[in-house]
Design a protein around this motif. Sequence first.
Motif, PDB file in Angstrom:
ATOM      1  N   PRO A 162       4.699  11.433  -3.983  1.00  0.00           N
ATOM      2  CA  PRO A 162       5.883  12.164  -4.754  1.00  0.00           C
ATOM      3  C   PRO A 162       7.159  11.965  -3.507  1.00  0.00           C
ATOM      4  O   PRO A 162       6.742  11.916  -2.420  1.00  0.00           O
ATOM      5  N   SER A 163       8.039  12.012  -3.894  1.00  0.00           N
ATOM      6  CA  SER A 163       9.350  12.062  -3.546  1.00  0.00           C
ATOM      7  C   SER A 163       9.296  13.111  -2.191  1.00  0.00           C
ATOM      8  O   SER A 163       8.927  14.358  -2.578  1.00  0.00           O
ATOM      9  N   GLY A 164       9.585  12.512  -0.992  1.00  0.00           N
ATOM     10  CA  GLY A 164       9.579  13.616   0.095  1.00  0.00           C
ATOM     11  C   GLY A 164       8.555  13.542   0.928  1.00  0.00           C
ATOM     12  O   GLY A 164       8.334  14.099   1.953  1.00  0.00           O
ATOM     13  N   ASP A 165       7.405  13.068   0.319  1.00  0.00           N
ATOM     14  CA  ASP A 165       6.109  13.062   1.048  1.00  0.00           C
ATOM     15  C   ASP A 165       6.036  11.453   1.596  1.00  0.00           C
ATOM     16  O   ASP A 165       5.909  10.419   0.863  1.00  0.00           O
ATOM     17  N   ASN A 166       5.901  11.377   3.080  1.00  0.00           N
ATOM     18  CA  ASN A 166       5.995  10.023   3.507  1.00  0.00           C
ATOM     19  C   ASN A 166       4.672   9.619   4.074  1.00  0.00           C
ATOM     20  O   ASN A 166       4.511   8.507   4.924  1.00  0.00           O
ATOM     21  N   ALA A 167       3.659   9.857   3.480  1.00  0.00           N
ATOM     22  CA  ALA A 167       2.193   9.465   3.603  1.00  0.00           C
ATOM     23  C   ALA A 167       2.229   8.161   3.355  1.00  0.00           C
ATOM     24  O   ALA A 167       2.771   7.703   2.431  1.00  0.00           O
ATOM     25  N   PRO A 168       1.349   7.316   4.286  1.00  0.00           N
ATOM     26  CA  PRO A 168       1.204   5.989   4.033  1.00  0.00           C
ATOM     27  C   PRO A 168       0.556   5.467   2.585  1.00  0.00           C
ATOM     28  O   PRO A 168      -0.562   6.273   2.171  1.00  0.00           O
ATOM     29  N   ARG A 169       0.915   4.537   1.786  1.00  0.00           N
ATOM     30  CA  ARG A 169       0.109   4.203   0.565  1.00  0.00           C
ATOM     31  C   ARG A 169      -1.233   3.728   0.788  1.00  0.00           C
ATOM     32  O   ARG A 169      -1.246   2.820   1.703  1.00  0.00           O
ATOM     33  N   ALA A 170      -2.020   3.880  -0.047  1.00  0.00           N
ATOM     34  CA  ALA A 170      -3.596   3.417  -0.099  1.00  0.00           C
ATOM     35  C   ALA A 170      -3.385   1.965  -0.259  1.00  0.00           C
ATOM     36  O   ALA A 170      -2.741   1.190  -0.764  1.00  0.00           O
ATOM     37  N   VAL A 171      -4.542   1.111   0.410  1.00  0.00           N
ATOM     38  CA  VAL A 171      -4.437  -0.240   0.388  1.00  0.00           C
ATOM     39  C   VAL A 171      -6.150  -0.755   0.103  1.00  0.00           C
ATOM     40  O   VAL A 171      -6.843   0.477   0.111  1.00  0.00           O
ATOM     41  N   THR A 172      -6.120  -1.893  -0.358  1.00  0.00           N
ATOM     42  CA  THR A 172      -7.504  -2.154  -1.011  1.00  0.00           C
ATOM     43  C   THR A 172      -8.442  -2.455   0.194  1.00  0.00           C
ATOM     44  O   THR A 172      -7.860  -2.668   1.419  1.00  0.00           O
ATOM     45  N   ARG A 173      -9.758  -2.613   0.021  1.00  0.00           N
ATOM     46  CA  ARG A 173     -10.587  -2.842   1.016  1.00  0.00           C
ATOM     47  C   ARG A 173     -10.537  -4.431   1.605  1.00  0.00           C
ATOM     48  O   ARG A 173     -10.633  -4.744   2.654  1.00  0.00           O
ATOM     49  N   THR A 174     -10.333  -5.194   0.512  1.00  0.00           N
ATOM     50  CA  THR A 174      -9.933  -6.647   0.931  1.00  0.00           C
ATOM     51  C   THR A 174      -8.660  -6.793   1.747  1.00  0.00           C
ATOM     52  O   THR A 174      -8.949  -7.568   2.874  1.00  0.00           O
ATOM     53  N   TYR A 175      -7.716  -6.083   1.712  1.00  0.00           N
ATOM     54  CA  TYR A 175      -6.528  -6.151   2.504  1.00  0.00           C
ATOM     55  C   TYR A 175      -6.849  -5.637   4.030  1.00  0.00           C
ATOM     56  O   TYR A 175      -6.758  -6.004   5.040  1.00  0.00           O
ATOM     57  N   PHE A 176      -7.910  -4.587   4.076  1.00  0.00           N
ATOM     58  CA  PHE A 176      -8.273  -3.773   5.095  1.00  0.00           C
ATOM     59  C   PHE A 176      -8.955  -4.804   5.821  1.00  0.00           C
ATOM     60  O   PHE A 176      -8.811  -4.953   7.232  1.00  0.00           O
ATOM     61  N   ASP A 177      -9.822  -5.421   5.432  1.00  0.00           N
ATOM     62  CA  ASP A 177     -10.599  -6.411   5.998  1.00  0.00           C
ATOM     63  C   ASP A 177     -10.050  -7.647   6.348  1.00  0.00           C
ATOM     64  O   ASP A 177     -10.286  -7.932   7.793  1.00  0.00           O
ATOM     65  N   HIS A 178      -8.834  -7.908   5.801  1.00  0.00           N
ATOM     66  CA  HIS A 178      -7.918  -9.101   6.373  1.00  0.00           C
ATOM     67  C   HIS A 178      -7.307  -8.701   7.629  1.00  0.00           C
ATOM     68  O   HIS A 178      -7.196  -9.699   8.421  1.00  0.00           O
ATOM     69  N   VAL A 179      -6.466  -7.397   7.479  1.00  0.00           N
ATOM     70  CA  VAL A 179      -5.630  -7.013   8.566  1.00  0.00           C
ATOM     71  C   VAL A 179      -6.641  -6.307   9.917  1.00  0.00           C
ATOM     72  O   VAL A 179      -5.986  -6.368  10.893  1.00  0.00           O
ATOM     73  N   CYS A 180      -7.676  -5.958   9.553  1.00  0.00           N
ATOM     74  CA  CYS A 180      -8.655  -5.296  10.574  1.00  0.00           C
ATOM     75  C   CYS A 180      -9.918  -6.044  10.822  1.00  0.00           C
ATOM     76  O   CYS A 180     -10.998  -5.690  10.191  1.00  0.00           O
TER      77      CYS A 180
END
Length: 493
Positions: free
Chosen positions: A180-198
């Motif tokens: 929601p507006s005003g909440d700067n929490a990072p948006r969730a990502v897929t496991r596929t992207y996580f494995d790619h970048v990590c």
Amino acid sequence: MTSDCTLRGMFDRLDYRHSTRGRQLVLAVGFTCLLTGYLLVRVSFTLLPARKPDLTPIPEPEAEFHAPAPHILPPLYSSFHTSELQLPQQDWSRTHPTEDEKFLFVAGHTRGLGWGNAVQEHILNAYLAYKSGRTFVFGNFTWNDDGSLWSDYEGTGKMIPSQIPYSVLIQGPMVGDRFPSGDNAPRAVTRTYFDHVCPHKMQIDRGTVHSKLSSQTSAWEITEKWISALDNTNEPCVQSTQSSGPIYTHHHIFGVRTSLLALWPDLKRSPIITHFGWSPLVELAFDMNRDLLLPQTSDLPYLSSNSYTTNTDRYTEIPGLMVIHVRRGDYEMHCRTLALLSEDFVSVNAFPGLPDPFTVPPHEEYGNNTPENIEIYRKRCLPTLQEIAAKVAEVRASPAAHGVRRLYIMTNGRPDYVRELKDALWSLGGWDMIASSRDLVLNWEQKFVSQAVDMLVAQRAQVLLGNGFSTLTSNAVTMRLANDLPIDSIRFL
């Protein structure tokens, strides 16, 4: 008003019990349809030119042709996978996290259990990532992760998808949508992207963290200990050890009545709950079947025609609707197992103040129980038709059910059982409509996530009469409590 001149249209789909005037209308429509068809055939034969019959022998076919079934195997939801991979917060040009990125993936998440079990855990995993300030990494709802596309459901011969993207079932921050507006929490990502970048990840073992707990059955303390463990590392790429299993288990959390009490007030206010939503696919199924749930005069908006706002604003109560949850099939054995293990209601279903509480009867030996205690469980977990009808009559007489005229049965029961149950409930009188999960008209993709459609209906009912041992019921109860529906509108068999 248009008429449907098919037998299915007139009789099969909706289980109305018409008034005298209504029955007269159905008979009149049926007679009109038959008469119209007869006249059309007569006129056609009159106008067609006469011709001699073709006496040429019909050659015998070399082989009988069978058209393939339109759907042989379950859907794979490829378009949903693609959409998840295209989430804007995922920059595929990167090969490692940025300086301010930190991820959390619960690699030991639940596998091989139903949707109700998976979603309750998914909510807490997302909440943990949110409270720790890390990006939540979500995988799939997983029945089988052996690399297969389809699995045989418990050896029954019924094929199901081995994995289903969570975005098929839900929307919101848990699957990468905006906070929601005003909440700067990072948006969730897929496991596929996580494995790619990590490609290189730090592993945290569940047992190591939980060894420091003063109580293994406090979801609040478990969350705090994990936040502390995550705060004590600067590693951006963190996942729980898969072999150590789920962080929040049934044995310690979801099967313990007090486990969520301390955590609930903050969880309820978090965007994980306030901005939880059902997927467009599930909402469309609700809209396409709203004639089973709402009177034609209802002015409640179609979900699929409105943009998403919040859980509370979107999923308002449906006046006049009662939903009951009647499990069969696997529960014929499951309920006995619950008795032998002296299990309690699923934790949310056992919150203080909820009507129809369950008390675990005294027992002497874990894994065994007396015939009297087994019968206590049977009545609450697998009631007979007569017991269900009696409970429905009791709940209908309560103030919370004032004005209820329509009934929806969430069930996995066989069609013949559902017909018998409907007959028992119709005999109570006073219904405008009785429908069940078996009456839903669903497309091929919706068919394999129909339990989510049931949860959406249960969440919005004026009164819910659930099964306290079921996670499907408990997830509906969670959302009803989160949206501040009356406590006395939540009842249990």
